[in-house]
Design an enzyme around this catalytic site. Structure first.
Site, short mmCIF file in Angstrom:
data_model
loop_
_atom_site.label_atom_id
_atom_site.label_comp_id
_atom_site.label_asym_id
_atom_site.label_seq_id
_atom_site.Cartn_x
_atom_site.Cartn_y
_atom_site.Cartn_z
N TRP A 19 0.82 -1.22 0.00
CA TRP A 19 0.00 0.00 0.00
C TRP A 19 0.86 1.26 0.00
CZ3 TRP A 19 -5.06 1.78 0.34
CH2 TRP A 19 -5.22 3.09 0.83
N ASP A 22 -0.06 9.24 0.61
CA ASP A 22 0.52 10.56 0.32
C ASP A 22 1.99 10.58 -0.09
OD1 ASP A 22 -1.75 10.74 1.84
OD2 ASP A 22 -0.87 11.94 3.42
N TRP A 46 -3.96 -0.01 4.09
CA TRP A 46 -3.25 0.91 4.99
C TRP A 46 -2.88 0.16 6.27
CZ3 TRP A 46 -3.77 3.25 9.80
CH2 TRP A 46 -3.07 4.46 9.98
N ASP A 146 1.15 16.29 9.74
CA ASP A 146 1.60 16.59 8.37
C ASP A 146 2.38 17.91 8.26
OD1 ASP A 146 0.03 14.33 8.00
OD2 ASP A 146 -1.66 15.41 7.15
C1 FRU Z 1 -3.66 12.03 4.33
C2 FRU Z 1 -3.29 11.35 5.64
C3 FRU Z 1 -2.42 12.27 6.48
C4 FRU Z 1 -1.68 11.30 7.35
C5 FRU Z 1 -1.47 10.13 6.43
C6 FRU Z 1 -1.50 8.80 7.13
O1 FRU Z 1 -3.99 11.18 3.30
O2 FRU Z 1 -4.47 10.96 6.33
O3 FRU Z 1 -3.14 13.23 7.20
O4 FRU Z 1 -0.48 11.82 7.83
O5 FRU Z 1 -2.49 10.19 5.47
O6 FRU Z 1 -1.10 7.79 6.26
#
Ligand code: FRU
Length: 453
Positions: A19, A22, A46, A146
């Protein structure tokens, strides 16, 4: 769980297995482009987030490096979430969110961590640099993530997404002299987002834009139908007040699949995640789920974000189209230049039964993937979404240049700086391209992507 990848796109970044979501830490360092990404290599779903890592000389051909970050330390016990990169003192620094699950819900902690590397390959973690104590009261330490870092006017600056405890998404600004010690500056907008939470803020000081992603954002008159939306805000941060002065806003991509776009540090190049949360991903059976978009060169024109594809390719075919044209193509870049366009219908990845369709209707490009091949369903319940349709404004210029970048599982469509990106899962024999056009003149060009072994 061991996963074997049996198919993959030719020039879009995916995980070596498993998987991805971002893009993270996009940067040019030591003569190469580095792209990191949210990655769970052991399943096509995920899971505890790692940072996958690829490098490239030309932004088209990418090579895998070992994972840059693995979760499991005290500061990132259950995941290394999204973040960014910066070069400082000749080293490559990653700022990312450590995810500590605790008992879930309100007990989750999301903290901002730092890691450094002298060779751009192996990273040493420094632990937490922005923790709960640097969060002003009223903001939720369980939804704080983030970080996007940059340098300007003698300081490092960082924007981080957060949620108000009794409210919705916000973006906070922090500053630092050394990347290790940070001070809170302000809440950029000072008001709640419409969506439940903001994610992955990104700021480009040179061009003057901010990007943000909203989760579960209600559609505004059908402008963005995806349940999670990426947005641009043209404007600048006023560093003396820590406020963002917005001039204009719009959505980054009109297609089904684009989220968490990030700008390459110090370059006007953007890459996003070419997928969307809350949808099935048919490529799971091939051992991977998730891709990144091709890099796009970005600028600000006429008060909006303007994107053009970057693909290393060479011209293969050029032809004048009288009324119709047929070609064979599963990967490559096509450009259609038309004067006084009246009507156009394009069938991509067609085998006669299945095809992906693009047409023009009432001044809008209408993209239809309902008959592309394998079905993709999401949580969106509006008619367009249920019918596999997305729309993008068409410029009313006399000369129109439409560019389509096609790879095994995706099409990315560009016109007048706007982009419409979507995944598709066509049958293997769907390799025909058919164009029917009514215009004063139409020139078709196909370029082949230069793929290095
Ligand atoms: C966005 C997100 C971010 C987080 C990441 C986790 O797609 O939800 O906010 O850091 O993916 O994988």
């Amino acid at each position: 769980m061991t996963i074997i990848k049996t198919k993959q796109p030719a020039f879009h970044i995916t995980g070596e297995t498993g998987w991805i979501n971002d893009p993270n830490g996009l940067i040019f360092y030591n003569g190469q482009y580095h792209a990191f990404f949210q990655h769970y290599p052991y399943d096509t779903k995920w899971g505890p987030m790692h940072w996958g890592h690829v490098v490239s000389d030309d932004l088209t051909n990418w090579k895998y490096l070992p994972f840059a970050l693995k979760p499991g330390d005290e500061c990132d016990k259950n995941g290394c979430f999204s973040g960014s990169a910066i070069v400082y003192n000749g080293k490559l620094w990653l700022m990312y969110t450590g995810f500590i699950e605790n008992q879930g819900g309100e007990s989750i902690r999301q903290v901002q961590c730092l890691a450094e590397s002298a060779d751009g390959i192996t990273f040493k973690k420094h632990g937490i640099v922005i923790g709960e104590e640097l969060l002003p009261s009223g903001y939720a330490p369980c939804d704080f993530r983030d970080p996007k870092v940059w340098f300007f006017n003698d300081f490092f600056w960082c924007v981080i997404a957060v949620r108000k405890i009794e409210g919705r998404g916000r973006i906070l600004l922090y500053k630092s002299k050394d990347l290790l010690h940070w001070d809170f500056v302000n809440d950029l907008f000072g008001e709640d987002s419409k969506g439940t939470m903001i994610e992955c803020p990104d700021y480009n000081e040179e061009l003057g834009y901010l990007l943000s992603c909203e989760q579960f954002q209600p559609s505004e008159n059908g402008i963005h139908l995806n349940v999670h939306t990426s947005r641009w805000h043209i404007g600048k941060i006023d560093y003396s007040t820590g406020k963002f002065n917005e001039v204009n806003r719009g959505i980054v991509d009109y297609g089904f699949d684009m989220y968490a776009p990030q700008t390459v540090a110090g370059k006007n190049v953007l890459i996003g995640w070419l997928n969307m949360w809350d949808r099935n991903v048919p490529s799971e059976k091939y051992g991977f789920a998730g891709m990144l978009t091709i890099p796009r060169s970005v600028s600000v024109k006429d008060g909006r974000l303007y994107q053009e594809p970057i693909v290393n390719c060479e011209k293969a075919v050029k032809a004048e189209v009288k009324d119709r044209l047929c070609d064979r193509l599963t990967k490559g870049v096509i450009t259609v230049k038309v004067t006084n366009l009246k009507d156009i219908n394009i069938k991509m990845r067609s085998n006669g039964v299945n095809y992906t369709y693009l047409t023009l209707k009432d001044g809008e490009w209408v993209f239809d993937r309902s008959n592309s091949g394998e079905a993709i369903t999401g949580v969106e319940k509006d008619l367009d979404s249920l019918n596999g349709i997305r729309r993008m404004p068409c410029s009313n210029n006399r000369e129109i240049t439409l560019t389509i970048v096609m790879d095994e599982f995706s099409v990315e469509i560009f016109e007048d700086g706007r982009a419409l990106s979507s995944t598709i899962y066509p049958p293997a024999d769907a390799d025909r391209l058919e164009i029917a056009v009514k215009a004063d003149s139409c020139i078709y060009e196909r370029a082949n992507v230069i793929l290095k072994a």
